[in-house]
Design an enzyme around this catalytic site. Structure first.
Site, PDB file in Angstrom:
ATOM      1  CE  LYS A  37      51.515  15.441  73.643  1.00 50.97           C
ATOM      2  NZ  LYS A  37      50.739  15.345  72.421  1.00 50.97           N
ATOM      3  CE1 TYR A  63      51.629  26.498  69.260  1.00 48.30           C
ATOM      4  CE2 TYR A  63      49.433  27.127  69.823  1.00 48.30           C
ATOM      5  CZ  TYR A  63      50.712  27.483  69.405  1.00 48.30           C
ATOM      6  OH  TYR A  63      50.936  29.041  68.977  1.00 48.30           O
ATOM      7  CB  CYS A  64      52.908  18.703  69.613  1.00 55.30           C
ATOM      8  SG  CYS A  64      53.274  17.226  70.539  1.00 55.30           S
ATOM      9  CG  PHE A  65      53.576  19.538  74.355  1.00 49.92           C
ATOM     10  CD1 PHE A  65      53.850  18.803  75.208  1.00 49.92           C
ATOM     11  CD2 PHE A  65      54.677  20.183  73.349  1.00 49.92           C
ATOM     12  CE1 PHE A  65      54.942  18.103  75.110  1.00 49.92           C
ATOM     13  CE2 PHE A  65      55.615  19.304  73.312  1.00 49.92           C
ATOM     14  CZ  PHE A  65      55.762  18.430  74.025  1.00 49.92           C
TER      15      PHE A  65
END
Lengths: 126, 274
Positions: free
Chosen positions: B177, B152-154
């Site tokens: 974030k 996951y990006c976050f």
């Protein structure tokens, strides 16, 4: 044809080999600018590439960039060890960090690329 | 590769560059990716900085350009979600309660040089706006490599990611974030994608669930929309540009180029290319 490296404006280098093929790689300047490489996609052997058009992709932590073919021809070898050893691009960009070898449609295409002096000027201005 | 843009001449520095921003209606993943690519090409052709802000309908998971499809398909909590692969890098994002942007900068502009200037400009403008509104925010400088590869990006922390410090009932204390971005460097233009989390998505639980701006914005600090407006103005100021709030969508629905690009983004060949 002189067998020194030639460069595209898009920072790929090309070198004519004794067997008439041309080795293609990414300049040390470009590798340093990309920083933190994480993935690379290479063309298959037998694929045709066209000068100025994308033949692969490379991903750093924050950006995906196309690799542009400096010459037109047919891919005769790809450095398949490279995607799993991307640090090689930084440690030996003009040796074991080569990307593909291309059988060029004509070697005269290399004359359209920059020599070392011209490329140094280019990156000096960036 | 495009490291420093095209050979087109730079605009006169005394001349304010146009900075057009569209707020497009929510659309499918394939359409959104195609519309971003379309403004990138228009940016190159017009030598101008263009930005789309948009949502997603239906809620959709987007994968980074090189993420493995199997990492999505084998994640049970995502099995019923629509999915699209972005042309840009980075980790997976669950879209639906975020505001996504596509920002296209022509190769002649200084912001297209290297990768870091554009992150610093976009994320730095939001850090300023949040600080003005008494929300402590900063950009990640030197992340650990391990978090960069999280699905996951976050959950990742990479250079430039915008993190806020927040403690609230029901959420973990610490750094959250809320804005992550990634670039696709095309010939003659840079397309930067980013996702600003607005609220926690109620449809996802566990490690894919994250707080958004609206969840952490202090009371009395204004609305999420006001923050976004302030962010855009600060971005225009950094650009030394004139913010042009375009009316209507950035495209016409009958645009054949976008329709063709959408078909490519919705193809199995693209989605499962890795």
């Amino acid at each position: 044809m002189e067998k020194s490296r030639r460069y595209a404006k898009s920072h790929e280098w090309a070198r004519l080999e004794d067997d008439g093929s041309v080795t293609v790689g990414i300049s040390a300047y470009a590798v340093e600018a990309l920083t933190d490489l994480v993935f690379m996609q290479l063309p298959d052997v037998g694929a045709t590439v066209t000068a100025g058009e994308s033949f692969g992709e490379i991903e750093s932590v924050k950006a995906v960039s196309d690799l542009y073919a400096p010459i037109s021809g047919t891919v005769v070898a790809a450095n398949t060890d490279l995607p799993s050893q991307l640090e090689t691009l930084g440690s030996d960009p003009y040796g074991s960090g080569w990307v593909v070898r291309v059988q060029p449609d004509s070697v005269e295409q290399l004359e359209a690329l920059m020599d070392q002096e011209a490329y140094d000027k280019l990156i000096g201005g960036e | 590769m495009n490291l420093s843009g095209s050979s087109k001449s730079s605009p006169n520095k005394k001349q304010r560059i146009g900075f057009s921003v569209w707020r497009d209606p929510p659309a499918s993943g394939g359409w959104n990716m195609a519309a971003d690519e379309a403004i990138a090409r228009r940016s190159e052709e017009t030598n101008s900085v263009l930005m789309r802000l948009y949502g997603w309908h239906p809620h959709t998971v987007s994968l980074g350009s090189f993420q493995r499809y199997v990492d999505f398909s084998e994640t049970p909590e995502l099995s019923h979600w629509p999915v699209v692969r972005r042309p840009s890098g980075g980790g997976a994002i669950i879209h639906g309660t975020d505001l996504t942007y596509g920002l296209a900068v022509p190769g002649s502009h200084d912001w297209s040089r290297g990768t870091e200037k554009l992150y610093a400009a976009v994320h730095g403008a939001l850090v300023e706006e949040l600080s003005e509104r008494h929300l402590s925010a900063y950009m990640v400088e030197a992340p650990g490599r391990e978090t960069e590869q999280n699905f996951y990006c976050f959950n990742r922390r990479a250079f430039g990611d915008l993190v806020v410090e927040h403690a609230a009932a029901g959420s973990s204390h610490g750094n959250h974030k809320i804005l992550g971005s990634a670039q696709r460097r095309l010939s003659g233009v840079v397309l930067q994608h980013g996702s600003l989390l607005l609220h926690r998505n109620p449809h996802i639980q566990g490690v894919g669930s994250h707080l958004g701006l609206g969840d952490v914005l202090p009371a009395g600090s204004g609305s999420v929309n006001e923050v976004v407006d302030g962010w855009l103005q600060r971005l225009a100021d950094r650009l030394h540009g004139e913010l042009i709030a375009e009316t209507g969508p950035s495209y016409v629905k009958e645009n054949k180029d976008i329709i063709t690009r959408t078909e490519r983004y919705e193809s199995t060949a693209w989605l499962q290319r890795r």
